[in-house]
Design a protein around this motif. Structure first.
Motif, PDB file in Angstrom:
ATOM      1  N   THR A  63       0.822  -1.238   0.033  1.00  0.00           N
ATOM      2  CA  THR A  63       0.145   0.069   0.256  1.00  0.00           C
ATOM      3  C   THR A  63       1.108   1.530   0.274  1.00  0.00           C
ATOM      4  O   THR A  63       0.357   2.947  -0.369  1.00  0.00           O
ATOM      5  CB  THR A  63      -1.036  -0.318   1.290  1.00  0.00           C
ATOM      6  OG1 THR A  63      -1.204  -1.165   1.386  1.00  0.00           O
ATOM      7  CG2 THR A  63      -2.289   0.823   1.207  1.00  0.00           C
ATOM      8  N   LEU A  64       2.211   1.161   0.897  1.00  0.00           N
ATOM      9  CA  LEU A  64       2.815   2.625   0.324  1.00  0.00           C
ATOM     10  C   LEU A  64       3.657   2.133  -0.350  1.00  0.00           C
ATOM     11  O   LEU A  64       3.784   3.698  -0.877  1.00  0.00           O
ATOM     12  CB  LEU A  64       4.100   1.956   1.759  1.00  0.00           C
ATOM     13  CG  LEU A  64       3.262   2.076   3.395  1.00  0.00           C
ATOM     14  CD1 LEU A  64       4.033   1.384   4.021  1.00  0.00           C
ATOM     15  CD2 LEU A  64       3.056   3.587   3.704  1.00  0.00           C
ATOM     16  N   THR A  65       3.892   1.493  -1.091  1.00  0.00           N
ATOM     17  CA  THR A  65       4.786   1.251  -2.027  1.00  0.00           C
ATOM     18  C   THR A  65       3.643   2.051  -3.930  1.00  0.00           C
ATOM     19  O   THR A  65       3.727   2.948  -4.627  1.00  0.00           O
ATOM     20  CB  THR A  65       5.002   0.324  -2.769  1.00  0.00           C
ATOM     21  OG1 THR A  65       5.944  -0.137  -1.658  1.00  0.00           O
ATOM     22  CG2 THR A  65       5.417   0.188  -4.190  1.00  0.00           C
ATOM     23  N   ALA A  66       2.807   1.616  -3.586  1.00  0.00           N
ATOM     24  CA  ALA A  66       1.702   2.241  -4.444  1.00  0.00           C
ATOM     25  C   ALA A  66       1.388   3.615  -3.626  1.00  0.00           C
ATOM     26  O   ALA A  66       1.463   4.513  -4.887  1.00  0.00           O
ATOM     27  CB  ALA A  66       0.335   1.515  -4.649  1.00  0.00           C
ATOM     28  N   ALA A  67       1.049   4.339  -2.882  1.00  0.00           N
ATOM     29  CA  ALA A  67       0.905   5.391  -2.476  1.00  0.00           C
ATOM     30  C   ALA A  67       1.705   6.370  -2.955  1.00  0.00           C
ATOM     31  O   ALA A  67       1.696   7.417  -3.042  1.00  0.00           O
ATOM     32  CB  ALA A  67       0.416   5.597  -0.787  1.00  0.00           C
ATOM     33  N   ARG A  68       3.522   5.937  -2.625  1.00  0.00           N
ATOM     34  CA  ARG A  68       4.040   6.645  -2.884  1.00  0.00           C
ATOM     35  C   ARG A  68       4.365   7.018  -4.393  1.00  0.00           C
ATOM     36  O   ARG A  68       4.616   8.165  -5.220  1.00  0.00           O
ATOM     37  CB  ARG A  68       5.597   5.976  -2.952  1.00  0.00           C
ATOM     38  CG  ARG A  68       7.186   6.645  -3.190  1.00  0.00           C
ATOM     39  CD  ARG A  68       8.001   5.807  -2.944  1.00  0.00           C
ATOM     40  NE  ARG A  68       8.606   6.625  -3.793  1.00  0.00           N
ATOM     41  CZ  ARG A  68       9.786   7.057  -4.521  1.00  0.00           C
ATOM     42  NH1 ARG A  68       8.940   5.666  -5.432  1.00  0.00           N
ATOM     43  NH2 ARG A  68      11.120   7.493  -5.214  1.00  0.00           N
ATOM     44  N   THR A  69       3.939   5.900  -5.529  1.00  0.00           N
ATOM     45  CA  THR A  69       3.679   6.232  -6.878  1.00  0.00           C
ATOM     46  C   THR A  69       2.385   7.559  -7.199  1.00  0.00           C
ATOM     47  O   THR A  69       3.203   8.074  -8.122  1.00  0.00           O
ATOM     48  CB  THR A  69       3.718   4.440  -7.564  1.00  0.00           C
ATOM     49  OG1 THR A  69       4.347   4.032  -7.827  1.00  0.00           O
ATOM     50  CG2 THR A  69       3.127   4.788  -9.722  1.00  0.00           C
ATOM     51  N   GLU A  70       1.906   6.977  -6.270  1.00  0.00           N
ATOM     52  CA  GLU A  70       0.470   8.192  -7.064  1.00  0.00           C
ATOM     53  C   GLU A  70       0.964   9.285  -6.639  1.00  0.00           C
ATOM     54  O   GLU A  70       0.495  10.063  -6.988  1.00  0.00           O
ATOM     55  CB  GLU A  70      -0.946   7.736  -5.699  1.00  0.00           C
ATOM     56  CG  GLU A  70      -1.412   6.348  -6.414  1.00  0.00           C
ATOM     57  CD  GLU A  70      -2.749   5.528  -5.246  1.00  0.00           C
ATOM     58  OE1 GLU A  70      -3.139   4.839  -5.719  1.00  0.00           O
ATOM     59  OE2 GLU A  70      -2.786   7.030  -4.166  1.00  0.00           O
ATOM     60  N   LEU A  71       1.279   9.405  -4.928  1.00  0.00           N
ATOM     61  CA  LEU A  71       2.113  11.217  -5.115  1.00  0.00           C
ATOM     62  C   LEU A  71       2.939  11.673  -6.116  1.00  0.00           C
ATOM     63  O   LEU A  71       2.870  12.416  -6.139  1.00  0.00           O
ATOM     64  CB  LEU A  71       2.285  10.756  -3.732  1.00  0.00           C
ATOM     65  CG  LEU A  71       3.576  11.873  -2.750  1.00  0.00           C
ATOM     66  CD1 LEU A  71       2.210  12.619  -2.334  1.00  0.00           C
ATOM     67  CD2 LEU A  71       4.544  11.626  -1.998  1.00  0.00           C
ATOM     68  N   LEU A  72       3.964  10.481  -6.824  1.00  0.00           N
ATOM     69  CA  LEU A  72       4.497  11.218  -7.422  1.00  0.00           C
ATOM     70  C   LEU A  72       4.359  11.610  -8.544  1.00  0.00           C
ATOM     71  O   LEU A  72       4.301  12.716  -9.249  1.00  0.00           O
ATOM     72  CB  LEU A  72       5.837  10.186  -7.735  1.00  0.00           C
ATOM     73  CG  LEU A  72       7.027  10.068  -6.187  1.00  0.00           C
ATOM     74  CD1 LEU A  72       8.196   8.572  -6.908  1.00  0.00           C
ATOM     75  CD2 LEU A  72       7.374  11.241  -5.620  1.00  0.00           C
ATOM     76  N   ALA A  73       3.275  10.808  -8.999  1.00  0.00           N
ATOM     77  CA  ALA A  73       2.683  11.331 -10.514  1.00  0.00           C
ATOM     78  C   ALA A  73       1.371  12.352 -10.302  1.00  0.00           C
ATOM     79  O   ALA A  73       1.680  13.479 -11.432  1.00  0.00           O
ATOM     80  CB  ALA A  73       1.786   9.773 -10.981  1.00  0.00           C
ATOM     81  N   TRP A  74       0.757  12.357  -9.151  1.00  0.00           N
ATOM     82  CA  TRP A  74       0.130  14.397  -8.620  1.00  0.00           C
ATOM     83  C   TRP A  74       1.169  14.931  -8.688  1.00  0.00           C
ATOM     84  O   TRP A  74       0.828  16.855  -8.961  1.00  0.00           O
ATOM     85  CB  TRP A  74      -0.533  13.860  -7.560  1.00  0.00           C
ATOM     86  CG  TRP A  74      -0.695  15.031  -6.913  1.00  0.00           C
ATOM     87  CD1 TRP A  74      -1.994  14.877  -6.933  1.00  0.00           C
ATOM     88  CD2 TRP A  74      -0.417  15.184  -5.771  1.00  0.00           C
ATOM     89  NE1 TRP A  74      -2.770  16.481  -6.565  1.00  0.00           N
ATOM     90  CE2 TRP A  74      -0.789  16.472  -5.548  1.00  0.00           C
ATOM     91  CE3 TRP A  74       0.385  15.741  -4.528  1.00  0.00           C
ATOM     92  CZ2 TRP A  74      -0.946  17.554  -4.298  1.00  0.00           C
ATOM     93  CZ3 TRP A  74       1.733  16.831  -4.434  1.00  0.00           C
ATOM     94  CH2 TRP A  74      -0.326  17.875  -4.292  1.00  0.00           C
ATOM     95  N   ALA A  75       2.323  15.115  -7.975  1.00  0.00           N
ATOM     96  CA  ALA A  75       3.275  16.049  -7.751  1.00  0.00           C
ATOM     97  C   ALA A  75       4.012  16.774  -9.605  1.00  0.00           C
ATOM     98  O   ALA A  75       4.043  17.917  -9.862  1.00  0.00           O
ATOM     99  CB  ALA A  75       4.444  15.384  -7.205  1.00  0.00           C
ATOM    100  N   ALA A  76       4.159  14.687 -10.555  1.00  0.00           N
ATOM    101  CA  ALA A  76       4.236  15.515 -11.620  1.00  0.00           C
ATOM    102  C   ALA A  76       3.684  16.257 -12.510  1.00  0.00           C
ATOM    103  O   ALA A  76       3.871  17.520 -13.559  1.00  0.00           O
ATOM    104  CB  ALA A  76       5.192  14.106 -12.009  1.00  0.00           C
ATOM    105  N   ALA A  77       2.085  15.655 -12.440  1.00  0.00           N
ATOM    106  CA  ALA A  77       1.528  16.605 -13.229  1.00  0.00           C
ATOM    107  C   ALA A  77       0.870  17.900 -12.950  1.00  0.00           C
ATOM    108  O   ALA A  77      -0.292  18.534 -12.787  1.00  0.00           O
ATOM    109  CB  ALA A  77      -0.246  16.250 -12.726  1.00  0.00           C
ATOM    110  N   LEU A  78       1.488  19.341 -11.677  1.00  0.00           N
ATOM    111  CA  LEU A  78       0.931  20.272 -11.478  1.00  0.00           C
ATOM    112  C   LEU A  78       2.009  21.389 -12.836  1.00  0.00           C
ATOM    113  O   LEU A  78       0.918  21.863 -12.116  1.00  0.00           O
ATOM    114  CB  LEU A  78       1.759  20.266 -10.110  1.00  0.00           C
ATOM    115  CG  LEU A  78       1.247  20.282  -9.079  1.00  0.00           C
ATOM    116  CD1 LEU A  78       2.187  20.041  -7.239  1.00  0.00           C
ATOM    117  CD2 LEU A  78      -0.264  19.343  -8.589  1.00  0.00           C
ATOM    118  N   GLY A  79       2.697  20.791 -12.754  1.00  0.00           N
ATOM    119  CA  GLY A  79       3.274  21.231 -13.735  1.00  0.00           C
ATOM    120  C   GLY A  79       2.195  22.301 -15.417  1.00  0.00           C
ATOM    121  O   GLY A  79       0.792  21.377 -15.502  1.00  0.00           O
TER     122      GLY A  79
END
Length: 586
Positions: free
Chosen positions: A570-586
Motif C-alpha cells: 500500500t505504501l509503495t502504491a501510495a508513493r507512486t500516486e504521490l509522485l505522479a500527482w506532483a508531476a502533474a502540477l506543472g
C-alpha cells in the motif's frame, strides 16, 4: 545536535522528481529568508496584551524570568518560531522630552528571552483607541498607546461610545477617540514627537541587543491598527495615500537613521479592511512598496463576532487570506497576518473559536480549501506567516486598575475591555493542541509550490467535540487515501534552488518520531528528525534536497501514531500516486 531516526517509507528509484514544465505556483518569493537563503514561514503569537496594562509597566512581562518561561513554553508546546513583541509609546516616553531607557533595556532583555531560543521577533508599537488617557475613571472602556502629556496637547470632548457592543466601535462613535486620532494624522508636532521617540527607542535597542539577537529581529510594525479619526469626505484609499503612506515613509527614514536599514517596515492598512464589512483600504491604490516593506494585515471574522451564528468549516477563510496574499503581490512585497484569532470565552462566537482558528490556519497554509487542494494544488500559492492573538502568561491572574480606578480592578481574562483571547493559562494550552501545535514548513530550501495540513482538530475546547477531516484525498488516489485516512498528515511540494541547507518542517508533538511516515522522492539518508533550536523536546523534520536547481521535491508526512500496520504494498502504491500527482502540477 542530536539526530533521531524517523520511520521512513521512501523506496526511492530516482533522486529527484524532474518535471518537463515549470511548476505553476513556483513564483518569486518576497517573504523573509534566513542566512542560508531559505524561505521562512513564521508562526507564533503576540506577546502580549499585557503591554496595554499599567500593572506590567507597559511591557509583555513583569520580569525577564517570566519572559524566559513564556518563550520556553511557547517553543516546546507549539513549535512557534516568531512572536510579535508589543511596546508602548507611553512606556518609551512617559513625559515630554524624556526617553525611559530603563524601559527599553527591560524590553531588550525580554526580547532576548525569545531570540536566544530561536524565536524571531517583530517589534510592534501598539495602540488601541489611541490612549487610555482619553477615558474617564468610570468608563466602560479604556485604550492604550499615547501618554498623558500627548492628550494634554489637545482639547477633547468627554468620551462616550454610545451603544457599543464591541470596544472597537469607539473608533467609529467616540468623539474623544476620533478627534485625538485625527490630530495624530494632521498635527505635525504630535507626529513629530512620535517619530522622535521611535528614533530614540530604535537607536537604543539596536545598540543594546547583541548582534546575534538583533539579527533575529524581523523589523518594525510602526503603528498597530491605524484608524483615521475622520476622512474629511474622502475615501479610505485616499486617506491611506495622503496620510498613512507618508507616515510610513517618514518612519522608514527613522529606521534608516537608527541602525535598522536592513530590516523591513511592516505596514498595516486601515484597520477595518478585510473584516467582512468592506472598509475601503488595503493600501490598494498606492504605488508598489517593494521589499523594504511588508504588507502587514490583521484578520478577525467581524461577521461571526457579531451577527453570523454559523460555525467555521473547511475553506471558510480562504478568500480573506487570499485577499492578503494578492495585496502583497500587487505591492511587490511579502505578506504577514500579524494578528488573527477569536475570543476564548465571553462572546457569542467564543463557543465556535476552535474551528474558527483552525480555519484561519488553513487559510494561512494554502489558497485552497481542503476539498479543493488535491485537485488544484498547482494554484495553492504562498504559505502565509502569521502570529495569533495572543499569548498572555498572566491570563486570568491580573490585577489591573481600569483607567486607574481602584474600584474597578480587572482580574479575569486579559484584564482589558472584557477580552479573553489568550491561548494559554496556568501553563496549559486552552485550545485543542492540534489547532496550535501544527506541521508547517518553517524553512524551505527553494520555492514552495504547495503545502497543506490536516490537523484533525475537534470543534470543542481541550480536544472535545467532533472530529472531521477537511483535507480530503480524491478517490482517484485510493492508496494515498488509505494511508492518510483518520490520521494527521501534511504534504509539501517545493522547487529546489540549489541551496545546501535542508528544508525544515516543525513536527508536532502528536507525531511520534518512530511512527512518522515520510513518503516522497528523497533518499532515506536525506530525511531526519532533530530538536528545534532552543528547545528540549520540540522537534523538526529535516529534508535534504538533491541540490539540483529546478528539481521538484514532494514529501507526505503522516502521523502513524495509532500503531496500525500499513502494508508495504500500500505504501509503495501510495508513493507512486504521490509522485505522479506532483508531476502533474506543472
Amino acid at each position: 545536535m542530536r539526530l533521531f531516526r524517523v520511520f521512513l517509507v521512501l523506496m526511492v528509484l530516482g533522486a529527484s522528481l524532474s518535471l518537463s514544465r515549470p511548476v505553476a505556483a513556483a513564483t518569486t518569493s518576497f517573504g523573509p529568508t534566513d542566512s542560508a537563503g531559505r524561505e521562512l514561514v513564521l508562526r507564533g503569537f503576540n506577546v502580549s496584551g499585557s503591554t496595554k496594562l499599567r500593572e506590567t509597566g507597559f511591557l509583555p512581562f513583569r520580569s525577564t524570568a517570566d519572559a524566559v518561561a513564556s518563550a520556553t513554553a511557547m517553543r516546546e508546546l507549539t513549535g512557534a518560531n516568531a512572536v510579535r513583541f508589543l511596546i508602548s509609546w507611553e512606556g518609551v516616553q512617559p513625559t515630554a522630552g524624556t526617553i525611559d531607557t530603563a524601559y527599553l533595556d527591560r524590553a531588550a532583555a525580554q526580547i532576548r528571552a525569545f531570540t536566544d531560543r530561536g524565536i524571531r521577533v517583530l517589534l510592534d508599537w501598539h495602540q488601541d483607541l489611541y490612549s487610555a488617557h482619553l477615558f474617564h475613571s468610570d468608563s466602560w472602556y479604556t485604550g492604550d498607546g499615547a501618554p498623558q502629556w500627548v492628550i494634554d496637547l489637545g482639547d477633547y470632548p468627554t468620551e462616550s461610545c454610545g451603544i457599543c457592543v464591541l470596544w472597537g466601535q469607539n473608533m467609529l462613535t467616540n468623539n474623544a477617540v476620533r478627534e485625538a486620532a485625527y490630530d495624530f494624522w494632521h498635527v505635525s508636532t504630535i507626529q513629530d514627537a512620535y517619530l522622535s521617540q521611535a528614533r530614540s527607542a530604535l537607536t537604543r535597542l539596536s545598540s543594546t541587543l547583541p548582534a546575534s539577537s538583533f539579527a533575529m529581529v524581523l523589523g518594525v510594525d510602526p503603528f498597530n491598527e491605524p484608524f483615521d479619526g475622520g476622512l474629511d469626505g474622502a475615501s479610505g484609499t485616499t486617506w491611506e495615500q495622503n496620510y498613512l503612506l507618508p507616515f510610513y515613509q517618514r518612519f522608514r527614514t527613522v529606521m534608516d537613521q537608527s541602525g535598522w536599514t536592513a530590516k523591513p517596515l511592516y505596514a498595516e492598512p486601515l484597520v477595518f479592511w478585510n473584516t467582512t464589512f468592506g472598509e475601503a483600504g488595503g493600501l490598494s491604490t498606492i504605488p508598489a512598496l517593494g521589499t523594504r516593506y511588508v504588507f502587514n494585515s490583521h484578520y478577525y471574522d467581524g461577521a461571526r463576532m457579531t451577527v453570523d451564528p454559523t460555525a467555521a468549516g473547511d475553506g471558510t477563510y480562504t478568500a480573506a487570506m487570499n485577499r492578503i496574499r494578492d495585496r502583497a503581490t500587487a505591492l511587490g512585497t511579502g505578506a504577514i497576518v500579524s494578528e488573527f484569532g477569536n475570543a476564548m470565552s465571553g462572546t457569542s462566537s467564543s463557543g465556535r473559536t476552535p474551528w474558527m482558528v483552525r480555519a484561519m490556519y488553513q487559510g494561512l497554509d494554502s489558497r485552497l480549501s481542503g476539498a479543493n487542494f488535491w485537485n488544484n494544488a498547482a494554484t495553492a500559492g504562498t504559505v502565509l506567516s502569521g502570529m495569533q492573538w495572543h499569548w498572555d502568561t498572566y491570563s486570568g491572574k491580573h490585577s489591573e486598575l481600569m483607567n486607574g480606578n481602584p474600584d474597578k480592578v480587572q482580574t479575569t481574562g486579559d484584564a482589558w475591555n472584557g477580552e479573553d483571547h489568550s491561548v494559554i493559562a496556568g501553563g496549559a494550552l486552552r485550545l485543542d493542541t492540534r489547532v496550535l501545535d501544527r506541521l508547517y514548513p518553517s524553512a524551505v530550501a527553494g520555492t514552495t509550490v504547495a503545502f497543506a495540513y490536516e490537523d484533525l482538530a475537534r470543534d470543542g475546547y481541550a480536544g472535545a467535540g467532533t472530529q472531521r477531516a477537511w483535507l480530503t484525498v480524491p478517490s482517484r488516489l485510493p492508496n494515498l487515501a488509505t494511508v492518510v485516512s483518520g490520521r494527521q498528515y501534511g504534504v509539501l511540494v517545493w522547487k529546489d534552488t540549489g541551496l545546501a541547507a535542508p528544508t525544515e518542517l516543525h513536527l508536532p508533538a502528536s507525531f511520534p518520531t518512530a511512527r512518522t511516515i515520510v513518503l516522497g522522492d528523497l533518499a532515506a539518508g536525506a530525511v531526519a528528525v532533530t530538536t528545534e533550536t532552543g528547545a528540549t523536546t520540540a522537534r523538526k523534520l529535516q529534508l535534504t534536497g538533491t541540490g539540483a536547481t529546478g528539481a521538484t521535491h514532494v514529501a507526505l508526512v503522516v502521523n502513524n501514531g495509532d500503531g496500525a500496520t500499513i502494508p508495504a504494498a500500500t505504501l509503495t502504491a501510495a508513493r507512486t500516486e504521490l509522485l505522479a500527482w506532483a508531476a502533474a502540477l506543472g
